[in-house]
Design a protein around this motif. Structure first.
Motif, PDB file in Angstrom:
ATOM      1  N   ASP A  32       0.774  -1.245   0.498  1.00  0.00           N
ATOM      2  CA  ASP A  32      -0.006   0.764   0.127  1.00  0.00           C
ATOM      3  C   ASP A  32       0.540   0.648   0.054  1.00  0.00           C
ATOM      4  O   ASP A  32       0.181   2.554   0.022  1.00  0.00           O
ATOM      5  N   GLY A  33       2.808   1.090  -0.700  1.00  0.00           N
ATOM      6  CA  GLY A  33       3.210   2.287  -0.299  1.00  0.00           C
ATOM      7  C   GLY A  33       3.541   2.570   0.809  1.00  0.00           C
ATOM      8  O   GLY A  33       3.869   3.754   0.529  1.00  0.00           O
ATOM      9  N   ASP A  34       2.804   2.625   2.080  1.00  0.00           N
ATOM     10  CA  ASP A  34       3.398   2.913   2.782  1.00  0.00           C
ATOM     11  C   ASP A  34       4.532   2.106   3.999  1.00  0.00           C
ATOM     12  O   ASP A  34       4.110   1.171   4.397  1.00  0.00           O
ATOM     13  N   ASP A  35       5.478   2.805   4.282  1.00  0.00           N
ATOM     14  CA  ASP A  35       6.792   2.435   4.869  1.00  0.00           C
ATOM     15  C   ASP A  35       6.864   2.709   6.295  1.00  0.00           C
ATOM     16  O   ASP A  35       7.803   1.612   6.739  1.00  0.00           O
ATOM     17  N   ASP A  36       5.653   3.107   7.362  1.00  0.00           N
ATOM     18  CA  ASP A  36       5.424   2.906   8.546  1.00  0.00           C
ATOM     19  C   ASP A  36       4.731   1.407   9.240  1.00  0.00           C
ATOM     20  O   ASP A  36       5.016   1.667  10.731  1.00  0.00           O
ATOM     21  N   VAL A  37       3.457   0.974   8.060  1.00  0.00           N
ATOM     22  CA  VAL A  37       2.897  -0.378   9.050  1.00  0.00           C
ATOM     23  C   VAL A  37       2.932  -1.143   8.469  1.00  0.00           C
ATOM     24  O   VAL A  37       2.840  -0.787   6.708  1.00  0.00           O
ATOM     25  N   VAL A  38       2.793  -2.272   8.013  1.00  0.00           N
ATOM     26  CA  VAL A  38       2.782  -3.619   7.371  1.00  0.00           C
ATOM     27  C   VAL A  38       1.334  -3.925   7.376  1.00  0.00           C
ATOM     28  O   VAL A  38       0.800  -4.551   8.381  1.00  0.00           O
ATOM     29  N   PHE A  39       0.652  -4.611   6.599  1.00  0.00           N
ATOM     30  CA  PHE A  39      -0.963  -4.987   6.520  1.00  0.00           C
ATOM     31  C   PHE A  39      -0.217  -5.941   5.776  1.00  0.00           C
ATOM     32  O   PHE A  39      -0.430  -6.378   4.834  1.00  0.00           O
ATOM     33  N   PHE A  40      -1.433  -7.195   7.050  1.00  0.00           N
ATOM     34  CA  PHE A  40      -1.601  -8.558   6.384  1.00  0.00           C
ATOM     35  C   PHE A  40      -2.947  -8.758   5.816  1.00  0.00           C
ATOM     36  O   PHE A  40      -3.763  -8.412   7.336  1.00  0.00           O
ATOM     37  N   GLN A  41      -3.892  -8.924   4.928  1.00  0.00           N
ATOM     38  CA  GLN A  41      -4.930  -9.232   5.284  1.00  0.00           C
ATOM     39  C   GLN A  41      -4.755 -10.838   5.934  1.00  0.00           C
ATOM     40  O   GLN A  41      -4.577 -11.991   5.552  1.00  0.00           O
ATOM     41  N   ALA A  42      -5.752 -11.246   6.350  1.00  0.00           N
ATOM     42  CA  ALA A  42      -6.152 -12.425   7.315  1.00  0.00           C
ATOM     43  C   ALA A  42      -7.453 -12.995   7.281  1.00  0.00           C
ATOM     44  O   ALA A  42      -8.114 -12.173   8.269  1.00  0.00           O
ATOM     45  N   GLY A  43      -7.998 -13.275   6.786  1.00  0.00           N
ATOM     46  CA  GLY A  43      -9.826 -13.663   6.417  1.00  0.00           C
ATOM     47  C   GLY A  43     -10.043 -12.143   5.948  1.00  0.00           C
ATOM     48  O   GLY A  43      -9.798 -11.327   5.246  1.00  0.00           O
ATOM     49  N   GLY A  44     -11.647 -11.423   7.064  1.00  0.00           N
ATOM     50  CA  GLY A  44     -12.175 -10.637   6.371  1.00  0.00           C
ATOM     51  C   GLY A  44     -11.514  -9.624   7.448  1.00  0.00           C
ATOM     52  O   GLY A  44     -12.552  -9.017   7.944  1.00  0.00           O
TER      53      GLY A  44
END
Lengths: 138, 138
Positions: A32-44
């Protein structure tokens, strides 16, 4: 308030180290182009990694400095899958808090702890069926 | 390891107090005949409440005694719903850590902290659509 959780944020000391650990479990981060946070989709839901100090400030809490009373669980479809996930976590650099084995509640589980001290219980519950998408319905 | 979370367990000091707080938010516990743990279905996942000391032991961690780097979030469909959820949490006996307001990331959110110190960020993200079932997809 609806009965659901949208996001779990884990506070981390080193974002790249934490990201690498979860990628080592076979997970893929959202780009998502954000260097400060990492997101993982985890189900819903979404699992996020963020600097622990910033998370404490944003959450209006004082950081106790260690574990704070939250444990995540990952249910799987067989004892063999428990063994396999614990081996993946070991290879990825996790501490194995409890080697896989039978539990007092009639299941089979093991615990790994991620590089920032967040524990995960990997469990097989004989009486609990997972949906095809991995969802757990009581 | 599949990219999902099955269960979040919150360690609590007083199970009945914690259960009453979440019921005060309008949640309904599953009736499973177990007096030691309270389960809430939360989308395709489960939120559980359990004695914090037992959870620490089962999770193979040392209890830092305070907050430990995990914050949950509950996304809603409008700023008004943020206000409403924060009011519900206040009435249920939660501490309001941050009153609802605009955030640095362009959304609107507030924070409540449950009776055991677990913070929840209630947020409206203008760019993030919730599914009909409340699911969040990145």
């Amino acid at each position: 308030m609806e009965q659901r959780v949208s996001l779990i944020t884990l506070g981390v000391a080193d974002l790249q180290r934490a990201r690498s650990f979860y990628e080592g479990l076979g997970w893929s981060a959202a780009d998502d182009g954000d260097d400060d946070v990492v997101f993982f989709q985890a189900g819903g839901m979404v699992l996020a990694l963020w600097d622990r100090g910033k998370l404490a400030e944003d959450s209006a809490v004082t950081d106790g400095g260690g574990w704070g009373g939250v444990t995540l669980a990952h249910n799987v479809r067989s004892p063999h899958e428990v063994d396999a996930a614990i081996e993946e976590a070991r290879r990825a650099g996790g501490r194995i808090g409890r080697e896989p084995g039978e539990t007092f509640w009639g299941g089979y589980s093991g615990v790994f702890v991620d590089p920032d001290g967040h524990p995960w219980d990997v469990a097989h519950h004989p009486g609990c069926t997972l949906g095809e998408d991995g969802s757990v319905i009581l």
